[in-house]
Scaffold this active site. Structure first.
Site, short mmCIF file in Angstrom:
data_model
loop_
_atom_site.label_atom_id
_atom_site.label_comp_id
_atom_site.label_asym_id
_atom_site.label_seq_id
_atom_site.Cartn_x
_atom_site.Cartn_y
_atom_site.Cartn_z
CE LYS A 188 -31.66 -46.57 10.63
NZ LYS A 188 -30.77 -46.96 10.90
CD GLU B 155 -30.73 -47.77 7.03
OE1 GLU B 155 -31.44 -47.48 7.30
OE2 GLU B 155 -29.72 -48.05 7.68
N GLY C 19 -25.16 -48.55 12.56
CA GLY C 19 -25.43 -49.77 13.23
C GLY C 19 -24.79 -51.09 13.37
CG ASN D 14 -33.57 -42.92 10.68
OD1 ASN D 14 -35.08 -42.66 10.51
ND2 ASN D 14 -32.64 -43.35 10.36
CB SER E 200 -22.37 -46.68 15.51
OG SER E 200 -22.76 -48.09 15.38
CD GLU F 35 -26.66 -40.95 8.99
OE1 GLU F 35 -26.96 -41.63 10.68
OE2 GLU F 35 -27.39 -41.71 7.88
CG HIS G 47 -30.41 -43.54 5.84
ND1 HIS G 47 -29.87 -44.52 5.78
CD2 HIS G 47 -30.06 -42.71 7.09
CE1 HIS G 47 -29.74 -45.09 6.82
NE2 HIS G 47 -29.56 -44.05 7.87
P1 PGA Z 1 -27.18 -45.82 13.80
O1 PGA Z 1 -28.09 -45.22 12.44
O2 PGA Z 1 -27.46 -45.01 14.63
O3 PGA Z 1 -28.64 -47.18 14.40
O4 PGA Z 1 -26.05 -46.13 13.38
C1 PGA Z 1 -27.70 -43.58 12.01
C2 PGA Z 1 -28.44 -43.78 10.97
O5 PGA Z 1 -28.93 -44.77 10.03
O6 PGA Z 1 -29.46 -42.34 10.92
#
Ligand code: PGA
Length: 252
Positions: free
Chosen positions: A14, A102, A176, A12, A214, A170, A100
């Protein structure tokens, strides 16, 4: 600890990537991909909308799949700035990430809205990767399972055929942050998700549940080694081809 199943390794990106950067990232990915004769992983790349076409063209002729990061649930109409599931399909997507955390936190997406998006993605013949995951507070209060299963309610109470649904677990606090749950905690939530969804499905089908938050080359093998983990959703590490490829290899 090698796994015996074809895992989905989804990147992803983003809100990252220009055409120039995408060219560099995909070229180095394809170099590694072409140098690997047999790969026991399904790779999915989810670039931002502006790069779907470009990345899709670069991936043509490979077995690497293209996915979107979000979509609108209506087919078309007066929704300035939005893109429909129909348009994602038209751009070559086989998968769309939906809900997601976010999107939930920054754009106020609700479970109801996310369900409508899942429905739209499935109706357009793609796989919906629906994200769920608890807050740090609910994890600390011992409510992670309740939090996550509640996010599945809309899907569970629907008559939707779930054959093309993928759940991405997640935990919000792991995204992140460099932090991950204990391996036993990942296993527990994945098993619960599979169990609740299996009740809505035909006997021989299981909804794949992938883990995100992560994931990196250091923890990928352990996470992917879990029986209940069917792949990973990778954010930050998908922007570094060496790291992403190590994660792909951890699944093979
Ligand atoms: P990350 O993000 O691997 O940077 O923690 C995962 C995600 O948001 O899908």
């Amino acid at each position: 600890m090698k796994i015996q199943k074809t895992a989905l390794i989804a990147g992803n990106w983003k809100m990252n990537g220009t055409i120039k950067e995408a060219k560099r990232l995909v070229s180095s990915l394809l170099e590694k991909y072409n140098a690997t004769p047999s790969l026991d992983a399904k790779i999915l790349i989810c670039p931002p909308m502006t790069l779907l076409n470009y990345v899709g063209n670069l991936l043509e002729g490979t077995n690497i799949f293209l996915g979107g990061q979000n979509c609108h649930y209506e087919v078309s109409g007066a929704h300035t700035g939005e893109v429909s599931a129909n348009m994602m399909r038209d751009s070559g997507c086989s998968h769309v990430i939906v809900g997601h955390s976010e999107r939930r936190s920054q754009y106020g997406e609700t479970d109801k809205e996310i369900f409508c998006k899942v429905e739209a993605v499935l109706e357009h013949g793609m796989k919906a990767i629906m994200c769920v995951g608890e807050t740090l507070k609910s994890r600390q209060e011992g409510n992670a399972i309740n939090y996550v299963t509640r996010q599945l309610d809309e899907v569970l109470n629907s008559r939707l055929s779930l054959e093309n649904l993928v759940i991405a677990y997640e935990p919000i606090w792991a995204i992140g942050s460099g932090k991950t749950p204990k391996i036993s905690e990942i296993e527990e939530i994945h098993e619960v998700i599979k169990k609740v969804l299996s009740k809505s499905l035909s006997q021989n089908h299981e909804v794949p549940v992938i883990y995100g938050g992560s994931v990196n080359p250091t923890n990928a093998e352990e996470v992917l080694g879990l029986e209940a983990v069917n792949g990973v959703l990778v954010g930050g590490a998908s922007l570094n081809t060496n790291d992403f490829w190590e994660i792909v290899n951890a699944a093979s």
